[in-house]
Design a protein around this motif. Structure first.
Motif, PDB file in Angstrom:
ATOM      1  N   GLN A 139       0.830  -1.200   0.000  1.00 16.39           N
ATOM      2  CA  GLN A 139       0.000   0.000   0.000  1.00 16.39           C
ATOM      3  C   GLN A 139       0.864   1.250   0.000  1.00 16.39           C
ATOM      4  OE1 GLN A 139      -3.259   0.305   2.900  1.00 16.39           O
ATOM      5  NE2 GLN A 139      -2.524   2.334   3.431  1.00 16.39           N
ATOM      6  N   VAL A 140       1.897   1.259   0.835  1.00 17.85           N
ATOM      7  CA  VAL A 140       2.802   2.413   0.885  1.00 17.85           C
ATOM      8  C   VAL A 140       3.484   2.611  -0.461  1.00 17.85           C
ATOM      9  CG1 VAL A 140       4.905   3.302   1.939  1.00 17.85           C
ATOM     10  CG2 VAL A 140       3.145   2.245   3.371  1.00 17.85           C
ATOM     11  N   CYS A 141       3.892   1.507  -1.089  1.00 18.18           N
ATOM     12  CA  CYS A 141       4.562   1.599  -2.382  1.00 18.18           C
ATOM     13  C   CYS A 141       3.611   2.156  -3.452  1.00 18.18           C
ATOM     14  CB  CYS A 141       5.084   0.221  -2.796  1.00 18.18           C
ATOM     15  SG  CYS A 141       5.966   0.189  -4.372  1.00 18.18           S
ATOM     16  N   GLU A 142       2.369   1.662  -3.475  1.00 12.62           N
ATOM     17  CA  GLU A 142       1.396   2.159  -4.453  1.00 12.62           C
ATOM     18  C   GLU A 142       1.095   3.639  -4.221  1.00 12.62           C
ATOM     19  OE1 GLU A 142       0.077   0.984  -7.053  1.00 12.62           O
ATOM     20  OE2 GLU A 142       0.200  -1.183  -7.013  1.00 12.62           O
ATOM     21  N   MET A 143       0.942   4.010  -2.953  1.00 10.14           N
ATOM     22  CA  MET A 143       0.647   5.408  -2.648  1.00 10.14           C
ATOM     23  C   MET A 143       1.799   6.318  -3.049  1.00 10.14           C
ATOM     24  SD  MET A 143      -2.424   5.678  -1.202  1.00 10.14           S
ATOM     25  CE  MET A 143      -2.490   6.972   0.022  1.00 10.14           C
ATOM     26  N   GLN A 144       3.026   5.890  -2.820  1.00 12.34           N
ATOM     27  CA  GLN A 144       4.171   6.697  -3.222  1.00 12.34           C
ATOM     28  C   GLN A 144       4.256   6.823  -4.736  1.00 12.34           C
ATOM     29  OE1 GLN A 144       7.476   4.719  -1.364  1.00 12.34           O
ATOM     30  NE2 GLN A 144       7.108   5.657   0.656  1.00 12.34           N
ATOM     31  N   GLN A 145       4.003   5.703  -5.421  1.00 12.86           N
ATOM     32  CA  GLN A 145       4.035   5.746  -6.879  1.00 12.86           C
ATOM     33  C   GLN A 145       2.934   6.653  -7.421  1.00 12.86           C
ATOM     34  OE1 GLN A 145       6.423   4.183  -8.560  1.00 12.86           O
ATOM     35  NE2 GLN A 145       5.719   4.828 -10.578  1.00 12.86           N
ATOM     36  N   LEU A 146       1.769   6.605  -6.780  1.00 11.21           N
ATOM     37  CA  LEU A 146       0.660   7.460  -7.209  1.00 11.21           C
ATOM     38  C   LEU A 146       0.944   8.920  -6.909  1.00 11.21           C
ATOM     39  CD1 LEU A 146      -2.237   7.666  -8.315  1.00 11.21           C
ATOM     40  CD2 LEU A 146      -3.058   7.277  -5.982  1.00 11.21           C
ATOM     41  N   ALA A 147       1.560   9.199  -5.771  1.00  9.47           N
ATOM     42  CA  ALA A 147       1.847  10.587  -5.394  1.00  9.47           C
ATOM     43  C   ALA A 147       2.793  11.239  -6.395  1.00  9.47           C
ATOM     44  CB  ALA A 147       2.436  10.631  -3.993  1.00  9.47           C
ATOM     45  N   ARG A 148       3.696  10.460  -6.955  1.00  9.50           N
ATOM     46  CA  ARG A 148       4.627  11.023  -7.940  1.00  9.50           C
ATOM     47  C   ARG A 148       3.928  11.375  -9.249  1.00  9.50           C
ATOM     48  NH1 ARG A 148       7.576   6.139  -6.727  1.00  9.50           N
ATOM     49  NH2 ARG A 148       8.925   6.423  -4.907  1.00  9.50           N
ATOM     50  N   SER A 149       2.735  10.781  -9.469  1.00  2.00           N
ATOM     51  CA  SER A 149       2.052  10.964 -10.747  1.00  2.00           C
ATOM     52  C   SER A 149       1.018  12.075 -10.700  1.00  2.00           C
ATOM     53  CB  SER A 149       1.358   9.657 -11.163  1.00  2.00           C
ATOM     54  OG  SER A 149       2.256   8.570 -11.113  1.00  2.00           O
ATOM     55  N   LYS A 192       0.862  15.932  -1.571  1.00  2.00           N
ATOM     56  CA  LYS A 192       1.370  16.076  -0.202  1.00  2.00           C
ATOM     57  C   LYS A 192       0.547  15.263   0.778  1.00  2.00           C
ATOM     58  CE  LYS A 192       2.705  19.627   3.159  1.00  2.00           C
ATOM     59  NZ  LYS A 192       2.742  21.082   3.446  1.00  2.00           N
ATOM     60  N   LEU A 193      -0.785  15.236   0.569  1.00  5.41           N
ATOM     61  CA  LEU A 193      -1.641  14.437   1.443  1.00  5.41           C
ATOM     62  C   LEU A 193      -1.339  12.948   1.309  1.00  5.41           C
ATOM     63  CD1 LEU A 193      -5.120  16.197   1.170  1.00  5.41           C
ATOM     64  CD2 LEU A 193      -3.635  16.077   3.166  1.00  5.41           C
ATOM     65  N   LEU A 194      -1.086  12.483   0.091  1.00  3.23           N
ATOM     66  CA  LEU A 194      -0.782  11.075  -0.115  1.00  3.23           C
ATOM     67  C   LEU A 194       0.520  10.690   0.568  1.00  3.23           C
ATOM     68  CD1 LEU A 194      -1.770  10.613  -3.868  1.00  3.23           C
ATOM     69  CD2 LEU A 194      -3.047   9.894  -1.851  1.00  3.23           C
ATOM     70  N   ASN A 195       1.490  11.561   0.530  1.00  4.81           N
ATOM     71  CA  ASN A 195       2.774  11.269   1.159  1.00  4.81           C
ATOM     72  C   ASN A 195       2.738  11.431   2.671  1.00  4.81           C
ATOM     73  OD1 ASN A 195       4.319  10.601  -1.138  1.00  4.81           O
ATOM     74  ND2 ASN A 195       4.474  12.774  -1.692  1.00  4.81           N
ATOM     75  N   SER A 196       1.757  12.178   3.177  1.00  5.89           N
ATOM     76  CA  SER A 196       1.704  12.424   4.617  1.00  5.89           C
ATOM     77  C   SER A 196       1.156  11.249   5.409  1.00  5.89           C
ATOM     78  CB  SER A 196       0.843  13.668   4.897  1.00  5.89           C
ATOM     79  OG  SER A 196      -0.511  13.430   4.532  1.00  5.89           O
ATOM     80  N   GLY A 197       0.537  10.306   4.725  1.00  8.73           N
ATOM     81  CA  GLY A 197      -0.035   9.158   5.429  1.00  8.73           C
ATOM     82  C   GLY A 197      -1.445   9.376   5.929  1.00  8.73           C
ATOM     83  N   GLU A 198      -2.047  10.533   5.628  1.00  5.17           N
ATOM     84  CA  GLU A 198      -3.410  10.785   6.052  1.00  5.17           C
ATOM     85  C   GLU A 198      -4.432  10.095   5.159  1.00  5.17           C
ATOM     86  OE1 GLU A 198      -4.107  14.942   6.377  1.00  5.17           O
ATOM     87  OE2 GLU A 198      -2.412  15.288   7.738  1.00  5.17           O
TER      88      GLU A 198
END
Length: 1025
Positions: free
Chosen positions: A261-271, A279-285
């Protein structure tokens, strides 16, 4: 520690000082450099001194179960040997050459990161193989294997090394991918190793095996347990081993899920170009609920497919995101290691504004424009907007209109006085049949669109005039189950945003880690039952009567509560002011909606003390295959048994609008019936005088024979609760539990609590154990179902931050096990949930308990589990059984799913389906709506109707193509053999009953309604397959 192992004087001094400071040598370092092996003692295992385990020749005189157990043990040995070879192969053929290569192919630091913790895993399993070899050597005299698994895999070090490996797996694959793209020598090294291996397994294929290891162990031990007879000394150790392995596998799966999940969220945040959302995606909220690759399809005005492309759809806890998939990377790298895609976000939408729309249910809004996502406008008419695929519903309506007109023309043609070519009744009937076939195919097309097409109405940007604009997006899911899961998760994600679920549960010792949004049950609704005028009155018990509602649509079945009815009995003072007994009452609630709705209430001549649901007996096995079965009396179906204060037992039909009482019988002494439980063809009734009455079914009947009453004397105290297991019934009397054998009514008892003044009040079974709660105290105890051994004791008060151990009257008032959770209700109205294993092992509690912030104002009077299987027709692409639902019935039947008659779809066949003989299920199953009888295996008889003969003519025969594996139906019911092959999708919810409602930690104790109102709280769980 390295110096200590080298034996230097300085090392010995450091060791002595460390021991004085009580420093553990197994403390794991955070760094991943050259000293990464801290805490691991590398002990070489010699295969000469410790050869692999080998089973000796099979001795003679073994039973069939012993032979099967030997074969399973052989599978365990072979599987473990193969696993060890794979681990050695990774370290010897990949890690060692990379570390020793000159010049360096990959830096030692990166090499150790890729193969992190693999040496420790190999060491653990090498030790296990040594112990396994010694156990195999004495197998014929001992036959014990379960305790070895418990001893080997219950150590904390095993969890630590596997956890580190699983958490590092995604990073390891990313390192391999990056090295392949930046270092050609490394890519060539991987290609050469794969080409030289006999099985051509890639490095990824080898490294994924540790993640798969414990599920393989679980399957092997499940087979071993199934072939271990009761009373065998290895049975309890096998159940304990299953518990340890399941707990370990669940923890590793959860860690792997969080890492992915963390990996998918990080990959999505870059896109995402939106910096605030990124910023919200990377913050863990934001939490990822579900993501899947779906196919977006764009349709033209005539229903033709204009464009289709794969999209990645992300369901977050409050946002829905659709992204384009860009997989970049050379094909040779993709074949060696999975290459994660890069995403280009197409659109995002707030979750609360996204709607699931089924075909035929579109409604245009006067102030809203509707577009298809391709960009072309689809003007919404005054009635409906036909989008994605368009015109299906309109085509169906036009065909039905034409059929009505042709039927009228046919009737008029029959009144003609003369004879005219191609203008007669026969031609008109042929037209009618042709139109009926077209309607049937159109219904199938519409229902297929509902089965595997996820149609979402998504808000867009307002137009220039400020009016809201929405667009329709159509996704094709891989199968109907995926569609059901998406609809269900979207529904629950919206529920999770309500105030009562943010948060809904807390841990007594919260570690601050992010929890999965659906790991905690969600409070879906709370329903007042009735106002209590007397403080002595309260809810007593409830039961779930599962009934499939044939009128529910696809989305309704995916989001509603478990289908059926909830029978609730209120309690109160048992004696009226005049000395006579008060009347009893039963409330029936329909669960065929997202919110329970009261549909029936009836009075009884005496207070109701207990309820028991008795499922319908299965069909006889001898009528299973191709044999005509004589038509007997109409089956009664499932029944509800009601125990009264005056000693009567009433039997009600489970799906009867008038709540018809089918039979009444009373025990001879008139003792109150405190509890009821059925097992096979026996009904057990626990009385206040310490006896258990046993009733049998009448010969050839589904009701009970009052004359067959037998009794078992358990003790002098009341029988407070009964529990049915596979081959016995447990009855609680005071602080003891009596085990009753149904065959001969033989008994054996054991002490459940040391205090004779304390009674066993509640029993709930899970796997191979039974949890018990008592009339006093906050402790619950676990006992083995076969040996009655006391295995565990838990104090509920220390598991909740809202229960003070020193508080008076802290006691358990209700107990329930549902889908891996042990629910505990207390006298303070607080509900605690504890995780328990789901498999056949021992349901020991090893995880953290959770406390619901939604509590009752008074004691939790009952906890009841509701579950039902979704109709198998919902999972079939080629079925149109429920074509009458929403799409094919139009606006005229929009409210049909809300009918609350207790006679609606009970899962019983239609009248046409009750003909003698064997009925076969065909791919097109809408023939029941056409003229004539249902297609059957009976020889064709003379038919007086020309419609029937035309319907079953050769011209039409190709429609009824027999399925590859047809389901055989006798009297319209499937055999158990075929039923077991179907995909089972379970909808589950937990309902609690008590007085009032309050939020823990909130100043307001009651939110809506009076504090004395009885309230049902419904927790909905995700659909499981």
């Amino acid at each position: 520690m390295k110096a200590a192992r080298n034996g230097t004087k300085d090392g010995l001094e450091k060791t002595r000082l460390a021991m004085m400071r009580k420093v553990s040598f197994l403390h794991k370092k955070e760094s991943s450099g050259a000293e990464d092996d801290a805490g691991y003692l590398d002990v070489a295992v010699s295969e000469v001194k410790h050869p692999p385990a080998e089973l000796g020749p099979m001795p003679e005189g073994l039973s069939n179960q012993q032979i099967v157990r030997r074969h399973i043990l052989g599978s365990i040995l072979q599987s473990e040997r193969s696993y060890l070879d794979s681990l050695k192969r990774i370290l010897q053929e990949y890690q060692r050459p990379l570390l020793e290569a000159e010049p360096r192919i990959l830096s030692p630091k990166k090499t150790r990161l890729i193969f992190h913790r693999l040496p420790e895993i190999l060491q653990c399993h090498s030790m296990f193989q040594i112990a396994l070899a010694s156990r195999v050597a004495e197998w014929d005299s001992n036959e014990m294997i379960g305790d070895l698994f418990v001893a080997s895999f219950s150590k904390s070090m095993v969890l630590d090394v596997y956890s580190d490996y699983v958490n590092n797996f995604t990073n390891a694959m990313a390192l391999i991918k990056k090295a392949c793209m930046s270092k050609p020598a490394f890519l060539e090294f991987l290609k050469r190793k794969q080409a030289s291996s006999t099985d051509r397994i890639t490095l990824y294929g080898l490294m994924v095996k540790p993640i798969q290891r414990f599920p393989q162990f679980i399957l092997l031990l499940q087979d071993m347990l199934k072939n271990t007879p009761r009373g065998h000394r290895d049975r309890l150790p096998l159940q304990l081993a299953l518990t340890e392995l399941e707990t370990l596998a669940e923890k590793l799966n959860e860690q792997k899920r969080v890492a992915d999940q963390v990996c998918e969220m990080q990959q999505l945040a870059r896109s995402i170009s939106d910096r605030a959302l990124s910023k919200l995606l990377n913050s863990g909220e934001r939490q990822l609920v579900r993501c899947e690759t779906l196919i977006e399809t764009v349709y033209g005005e005539k229903g033709q497919i204009l464009k289709s492309k794969e999209r990645k759809v992300f369901l977050l806890n409050d946002t829905l995101i659709c992204a384009n998939i860009n997989i970049k990377g050379p094909p040779d790298i993709i074949s060696l290691v999975p290459v994660g895609p890069k995403y280009t976000v197409k659109w995002t939408a707030p979750l609360l504004q996204v709607k699931v729309v089924e075909v035929g249910q579109e409604t245009s809004q006067s102030k809203e424009k509707l577009y298809q996502h391709c960009g072309s406008k689809q003007a919404g008419n005054a009635g409906k907007a036909f989008l994605g695929p368009p015109r299906l519903f309109q085509d169906l309506q036009e065909l039905r209109h034409d059929l009505t007109v042709v039927e009228e023309i046919t009737l008029l043609a029959g009144t003609l006085q003369g004879t005219y070519q191609n203008l007669n009744t026969t031609v008109g009937q042929d037209w009618c049949l042709a139109l009926q076939r077209l309607i049937r195919l159109k219904e199938e097309e519409i229902q297929n669109a509902n089965r595997c097409r996820l149609r979402l109405l998504v808000p867009g940007k307002p137009d220039r005039s400020g009016r809201p604009v929405s667009f329709m997006v159509v996704f094709n899911t891989p199968n109907p189950l995926s569609k059901i899961s998406w609809v269900n998760r979207l529904h629950l994600a919206k529920i999770a945003q309500r105030e009562e679920n943010t948060p809904g549960w807390v841990c007594a010792e919260d570690d601050g880690k992010t929890k999965a949004p659906f790991w905690c049950p969600l409070l879906a609704c709370r329903v007042p039952v009735f106002s209590m005028k007397s403080q002595e009155q309260k809810l007593e018990a409830a039961l779930h009567n599962p009934v499939q509602c044939a009128l529910l649509g696809f989305s309704a079945a995916s989001t509603s509560l478990p289908q059926g009815y909830l029978w609730v009995r209120p309690g109160g003072g048992l004696v009226a002011s005049g000395g006579g007994t008060t009347h009893g009452q039963v409330e029936i609630f329909s669960l065929n909606r997202p919110t329970p709705r009261a549909v029936k209430s009836f009075q009884l001549g005496a207070p109701v003390l207990c309820l028991e649901y008795v499922s319908e007996p299965g069909p006889p096995e001898e009528g299973e295959v191709g044999v005509g079965v004589d038509e007997g009396p109409a089956p009664i179906g499932s029944t509800i048994c009601v125990g009264l204060y005056d000693g009567r037992i009433l039997v009600y039909g489970s799906v009867d609008t008038a709540a018809q009482c089918l039979m009444t019988f009373r025990n001879p002494e008139g003792s109150s019936v405190l509890c009821l439980k059925h097992l096979s063809n026996l009904l057990f009734a626990g009385l206040t005088d310490g006896r258990v009455l046993v009733y049998s079914r009448k010969n050839g009947d589904e009701l009970w024979d009052a004359e067959s009453c037998r009794h078992v004397s358990v003790g002098s105290e009341p029988i407070r609760t009964l529990l049915a297991l596979e081959d016995c019934v447990w009855a609680s009397c005071a602080n003891r539990v009596v085990v009753i054998e149904p065959s001969n009514l033989g008994t054996q008892s054991f002490e459940a609590h040391p205090d004779p003044r304390v009674s066993v009040a509640h029993m709930s079974r899970a796997g191979g154990g039974v949890w018990m709660a008592f009339s006093e105290g906050s402790s619950i105890r676990l006992f083995h179902t076969e040996t009655q051994e006391h295995l565990q004791e838990i104090n509920i008060s220390v598991r909740s931050a809202f229960l003070n151990p020193g508080q008076e009257m802290v006691r358990v008032t209700s107990l329930l096990v549902c889908q891996g959770m042990l629910w505990v209700g207390t006298a303070q109205g607080v509900i605690v949930a504890l995780p328990v294993p789901k498999l056949e092992g021992i349901p020991k509690i090893t995880g953290k308990g959770m406390t619901s912030l939604n509590a009752h104002g008074g004691p939790v009077d009952f906890l009841v589990a509701t579950s039902s299987l979704l109709s198998p027709s919902l999972l079939k692409r080629d079925s149109v059984v429920d074509g009458q639902d929403s799409a094919s019935c139009g606006e005229e039947r929009t409210d049909s799913s809300s009918q609350e008659s207790l006679q609606q779809g009970s899962g019983s066949p239609q009248q046409e389906g009750k003909a003698k003989g064997v009925l076969l299920q065909y791919r097109l199953r809408s023939t029941s709506q056409l003229p004539g009888k249902v297609l059957s295996a009976q020889p064709e008889g003379s038919s007086g109707s020309s419609l029937e003969s035309l319907e079953h003519s050769l011209e039409d025969g190709s429609i009824y193509e027999l399925s590859d594996d047809p389901e055989v139906w006798v009297r319209g019911r499937s055999t158990s053999r075929d039923a077991s092959r179907r995909d089972k999708v379970t909808s589950a919810a937990v309902i609690s009953g008590g007085r009032g409602f309050r939020r823990l930690g909130s100043r307001s104790s009651v939110d809506g309604g009076a504090a004395d109102d009885s309230v049902l709280m419904v927790w909905q769980l995700p659909i499981t397959a």
